[in-house]
Every structure is written in C-alpha cells, then in structure tokens.
Motif scaffolding. Structure first.
Motif, mmCIF file in Angstrom:
data_model
loop_
_atom_site.group_PDB
_atom_site.id
_atom_site.type_symbol
_atom_site.label_atom_id
_atom_site.label_comp_id
_atom_site.label_asym_id
_atom_site.label_seq_id
_atom_site.Cartn_x
_atom_site.Cartn_y
_atom_site.Cartn_z
ATOM 1 N N HIS A 188 28.018 56.681 30.769
ATOM 2 C CA HIS A 188 27.916 57.971 31.457
ATOM 3 C C HIS A 188 26.624 58.018 32.277
ATOM 4 N N GLU A 189 25.517 57.625 31.672
ATOM 5 C CA GLU A 189 24.218 57.683 32.356
ATOM 6 C C GLU A 189 24.121 56.645 33.474
ATOM 7 N N HIS A 215 25.857 57.972 36.470
ATOM 8 C CA HIS A 215 24.992 58.933 37.169
ATOM 9 C C HIS A 215 24.040 58.207 38.117
ATOM 10 N N ASN A 220 25.311 59.473 41.716
ATOM 11 C CA ASN A 220 24.558 60.647 42.173
ATOM 12 C C ASN A 220 23.912 60.468 43.545
ATOM 13 N N GLU A 254 26.062 62.882 45.994
ATOM 14 C CA GLU A 254 25.304 64.007 45.452
ATOM 15 C C GLU A 254 25.981 65.356 45.691
ATOM 16 N N ASN A 278 31.978 64.482 41.729
ATOM 17 C CA ASN A 278 31.059 63.490 41.170
ATOM 18 C C ASN A 278 30.966 63.536 39.643
ATOM 19 N N HIS A 279 30.577 64.650 39.082
ATOM 20 C CA HIS A 279 30.353 64.693 37.633
ATOM 21 C C HIS A 279 31.671 64.604 36.853
ATOM 22 N N ILE A 305 32.530 61.038 36.564
ATOM 23 C CA ILE A 305 31.690 60.429 35.529
ATOM 24 C C ILE A 305 32.259 60.742 34.141
ATOM 25 N N TYR A 306 32.704 61.970 33.919
ATOM 26 C CA TYR A 306 33.347 62.322 32.647
ATOM 27 C C TYR A 306 34.592 61.467 32.428
ATOM 28 N N SER A 322 31.685 61.730 27.579
ATOM 29 C CA SER A 322 30.504 62.575 27.422
ATOM 30 C C SER A 322 30.184 62.743 25.945
ATOM 31 N N HIS A 367 32.274 71.075 28.457
ATOM 32 C CA HIS A 367 31.958 71.507 29.814
ATOM 33 C C HIS A 367 33.288 71.583 30.575
ATOM 34 N N HIS A 376 33.639 70.047 34.356
ATOM 35 C CA HIS A 376 33.669 68.584 34.447
ATOM 36 C C HIS A 376 34.934 68.007 33.806
#
Length: 131
Positions: free
Chosen positions: A4-5, A8, A12, A16, A21-22, A25-26, A31, A69, A72
C-alpha cells in the motif's frame, strides 16, 4: 501494509489530482494489513448494519466504522470492475478522470441517483462471505 505504501510512493506524484488514485491503491494493495477482498466483505457487513447508507454520496459519507474508508473502498470496487473487464488499460483510463461524476457517466452510463443501487449490487456480487 508495505505494498500500500509503495504504491503511494509511485502513484501519488504521477496521479496526485486523480480521484481514483487512493481507491486504486486500496484495490491493488489493500489497507490496514488486509487485502481488498477483506475490505469488500467489511463494506458488506457495514451496509447490513447500516442499510440506510446512501452510497451515491460516498465521496463525502462519514463512516460509523473508523477502520472502513468508504470513499476509497468504493473507488477500489470500481477499479476491480474495470480491471476484470479491461485490465491495465482500463485502470490507466480511470486515472485520467478529473471527477467521479464523469467517470460513472462514461464508464457505466449512470447518473448520481443510480449509484447507490448499482454499488450495493456490485458489493454483494463480490462478497466472498456470501451466506
């Protein structure tokens, strides 16, 4: 969750301003140490517990579960749908949208009033804890 990181760090700077985007990533990295299927199941549990939740407002919806969340997770679901249909090219296209309204209209032919029932159907379809 390391993946996940790392996602990013990569996505990102490039995407951005993308509203996808997020969520992407999920979808790809999960997450809180959990994969995306877990998040789908968690969303289904949430919707069972709070059936009045209106997913057509997912972008600004306040969650009653601090480990979920909603925004996301919904966008992650959209990524999953498009990925299964079109693969990487579809995911790349999703990242080019500037707003969610246009994404739903162009990808699914849906107006905002139709999002809630569409999303709830799709979350049920992908639930791996079906009873």
């Amino acid at each position: 969750n390391n993946l996940h990181e790392v996602l990013h760090l990569y996505l990102n700077p490039i995407y951005e301003k993308s509203p996808v985007n997020h969520g992407l990533i999920y979808y790809l990295g999960g997450s809180l140490g959990q994969n995306f299927n877990y998040l789908i199941n968690k969303m289904n549990e949430y919707l069972s517990k709070y059936p009045a939740t209106d997913l057509s407002t997912f972008e600004t919806l306040e969650t009653k579960d601090i480990t979920l969340h909603i925004n996301h997770t919904v966008i992650g679901l959209i990524c999953k749908i498009i990925d299964e249909k079109e693969g990487v090219n579809g995911l790349k296209r999703l990242l080019t949208y500037n707003d969610i309204n246009t994404l739903f209209k162009k990808e699914f032919g849906l107006d905002k009033k139709e999002w809630d029932s569409f999303l709830k159907r799709k979350f049920k379809k992908y639930n791996t804890l079906k009873k």
